[in-house]
Design an enzyme around this catalytic site. Structure first.
Site, PDB file in Angstrom:
ATOM      1  CE  LYS A 198      -3.699   1.648   3.167  1.00  0.00           C
ATOM      2  NZ  LYS A 198      -4.548   1.244   4.301  1.00  0.00           N
ATOM      3  CB  SER A 220      -7.738   3.446   3.798  1.00  0.00           C
ATOM      4  OG  SER A 220      -6.879   2.664   4.617  1.00  0.00           O
ATOM      5  CB  SER A 222      -7.967   0.294   6.335  1.00  0.00           C
ATOM      6  OG  SER A 222      -8.594   1.531   6.359  1.00  0.00           O
TER       7      SER A 222
HETATM    8  N1  GLN Z   1     -12.556   3.552   7.614  1.00  0.00           N
HETATM    9  C1  GLN Z   1     -11.850   3.841   8.801  1.00  0.00           C
HETATM   10  C2  GLN Z   1     -11.498   5.301   8.853  1.00  0.00           C
HETATM   11  O1  GLN Z   1     -11.866   5.984   7.968  1.00  0.00           O
HETATM   12  C3  GLN Z   1     -10.674   2.947   8.961  1.00  0.00           C
HETATM   13  C4  GLN Z   1      -9.432   3.413   8.313  1.00  0.00           C
HETATM   14  C5  GLN Z   1      -8.283   2.472   8.496  1.00  0.00           C
HETATM   15  O2  GLN Z   1      -8.423   1.372   9.017  1.00  0.00           O
HETATM   16  N2  GLN Z   1      -7.096   2.931   8.114  1.00  0.00           N
HETATM   17  O3  GLN Z   1     -10.897   5.768   9.753  1.00  0.00           O
END
Ligand code: GLN
Length: 498
Positions: A88, A163, A187
């Site tokens: 990532k 994400s 994420s």
């Molecule tokens: N969707 C969650 C957020 O927006 C999780 C993000 C993540 O795990 N990096 O914070």
């Protein structure tokens, strides 16, 4: 049979990383042929979906040549010899850029591998490129990246989740490779569920965070997105373990090497079905699927009991406070002086504010402001302090539940993958994606998400299982035994792979 390239025959597109290694071992194709083809997949499908941001052709082909030479000379081979993988954009790699999908870090070169990436390469895995994600990993739809949106491979008009949306879209559209993501509040698992991939958020501290661009340090973990749980098991066994360069990392139980045979003994016999994961807030088709899987588990000899987690309703609010507080502190270093893009000004204050306003996107700025607010004097006790108390309560409840059952099962996402643009202007609608995933991060426990079939619209449905701290490999054993029952649990559509 896969298509032929050069002199060899390539594995079929849905092959797992473990199957790819067996294919290479049998001499059906060379690593150069395999990696060459995968690089083309990244350049075409990967770029087309918006999932592959960088393709590292030269370094990957050089590594493939070295691997072929190692194999030819009979030298010892790595546990992941010849397997392609991506990282990532928030995971540091020696090649390419590590910009966390943010304009603030545009063109930033880490010039060094994160510990996780270094350990994988040391076992013969070949880095082929970098995957798209939400800016600084903040998001659940991969719509906040400065590299653009990612399309869900099952329906290009829909989001892949976030994400780690790029990693999931790659894992859901083609086999062979594994993809590193990060999970702070879901994420890895939520995009895996949206794209029909397997995703593991390891126990906090199991995988070194060195080289991961920090978001919420007490929540962040690097983990794999794969075709199936056996691949995840293998990748985890290579990445995991204490790292002197991350004081919060540590060794957990023995490293398990997966085998090609299915688990003979029932792993995680007693499973708790979380009742709060089956309320009206959850899409009826997802709920229905969870109940069907429960029946399948019972048929496989598991005992399934309903467990209530009353703190689940508080988890998202608690997460928003803690994650934004930690983000505001972690992102303070991007000031245009020490780190990050600079917008020149004679006035220092103005230089900071202009650099930060232009470098960060709207969602990241919102979170920094929220986080600064909850930590500010006069409010810290009411918000941050309170959230810490609630976090303790959540953790206690999960741990006591896991004293009575071996794992806790619930859906990953309350709804199916939604349309690109549908939620992007409503932050609360996006935060609602996280209601079922943040608990594992707040409690620090491992959680695995696997595809469990499709809804009536043909979109993947994912379920997740949380276990005790350190139970990552047992969770993956459970996931493997489920995936051995039914190909739908590997994300393959009823008629074969895409
Ligand atoms: N969707 C969650 C957020 O927006 C999780 C993000 C993540 O795990 N990096 O914070």
């Amino acid at each position: 049979m896969g298509e032929s390239s050069g002199g060899g025959v390539l594995p079929t597109p849905e092959s797992t990383s473990i199957e790819v290694m067996a294919h290479l071992k049998a001499g059906k194709c060379t690593t150069v042929e395999l990696i060459g083809h995968y690089l083309r997949v990244l350049e075409t499908t990967g770029r087309d979906l918006g999932a592959a941001v960088e393709v590292h052709s030269d370094s990957a082909l050089a590594a493939a040549q070295e691997s072929d030479a190692r194999r030819a000379s009979g030298k010892p081979l790595g546990k992941l010899e010849g397997v392609p993988f991506t990282a990532k954009m928030n995971i540091s790699t020696a090649e390419g850029t590590t910009d966390a999908a943010s304009g603030m870090l545009r063109g930033f070169k880490a010039n060094e591998d994160s510990t996780a990436v270094a350990r994988l390469r040391a076992e013969g895995a070949i880095l082929v490129g970098k995957s798209n994600c939400d800016e600084f990993a903040m998001g659940a739809s991969n719509e906040s990246s400065h590299h653009g949106v990612v399309h869900n491979p099952w329906d290009r008009d829909r989001v892949p989740g976030g994400s780690s949306g790029g990693a999931a879209a790659l894992a859901g559209s083609f086999g062979w490779a594994f993809h590193l993501g990060s999970d702070t509040g879901g994420s890895i698992r939520q995009p895996a569920a949206f794209c029909g991939a397997t995703g593991l958020k390891p126990t906090w501290g199991r995988v070194s965070r060195r080289g991961l661009v920090a978001f919420g340090s007490s929540l962040d973990q690097i983990g794999p997105l794969t075709r199936d749980a056996r691949d995840a098991q293998l990748v985890l066994s290579v990445m995991e373990g204490g790292d002197p360069l991350d004081a919060t990392s540590q060794d957990f139980d023995s490293v398990k090497t997966p085998t090609e045979t299915s688990a003979e003994t029932i792993s995680m016999k007693r499973i708790g079905l979380v009742s709060e994961g089956l309320t009206d807030a959850i899409d009826p088709e997802i709920r229905q699927r969870a109940l069907e899987v429960t029946e399948q588990l019972k048929n496989m000899g598991h005992e399934v009991v309903e467990v209530s987690l009353s703190t689940l309703s508080k988890a998202n609010a608690c997460y928003q406070v803690i994650a934004t507080a930690e983000a505001s502190s972690n992102l303070a270093r991007f000031d245009g002086i020490h780190t990050g893009q600079r917008v020149e000004s004679e006035d220092l204050e103005e230089l900071y504010s202009k650099s930060r306003r232009q470098g960060f996107g709207a969602e990241v700025r919102r979170r920094i402001m929220l986080g600064t607010f909850v930590l500010s004097s006069g409010y810290i006790d009411a918000y941050y302090g309170k959230a810490q108390q609630v976090r303790h309560e959540i953790r206690q409840e999960i741990l006591s539940a896991l004293d009575t059952v071996d794992s806790l099962m619930m859906p990953v996402s309350p709804f199916a993958p939604f349309k690109i643009g549908e939620r992007v202007s409503d932050p609360l609608a996006l935060y609602a994606c996280d209601i079922l995933t943040v608990t594992a991060n707040l409690a620090g426990v491992p959680a695995v998400a696997i595809p469990c079939g499709f809804d009536s619209g043909g979109l993947p449905i994912g379920l997740q299982w949380m276990g005790k701290h350190g139970d990552d490999h047992r969770l993956l054993d459970l996931a493997t035994s489920l995936q051995d029952q039914d190909d739908a649990w590997r994300g393959l559509p009823p008629g074969g792979s895409q």
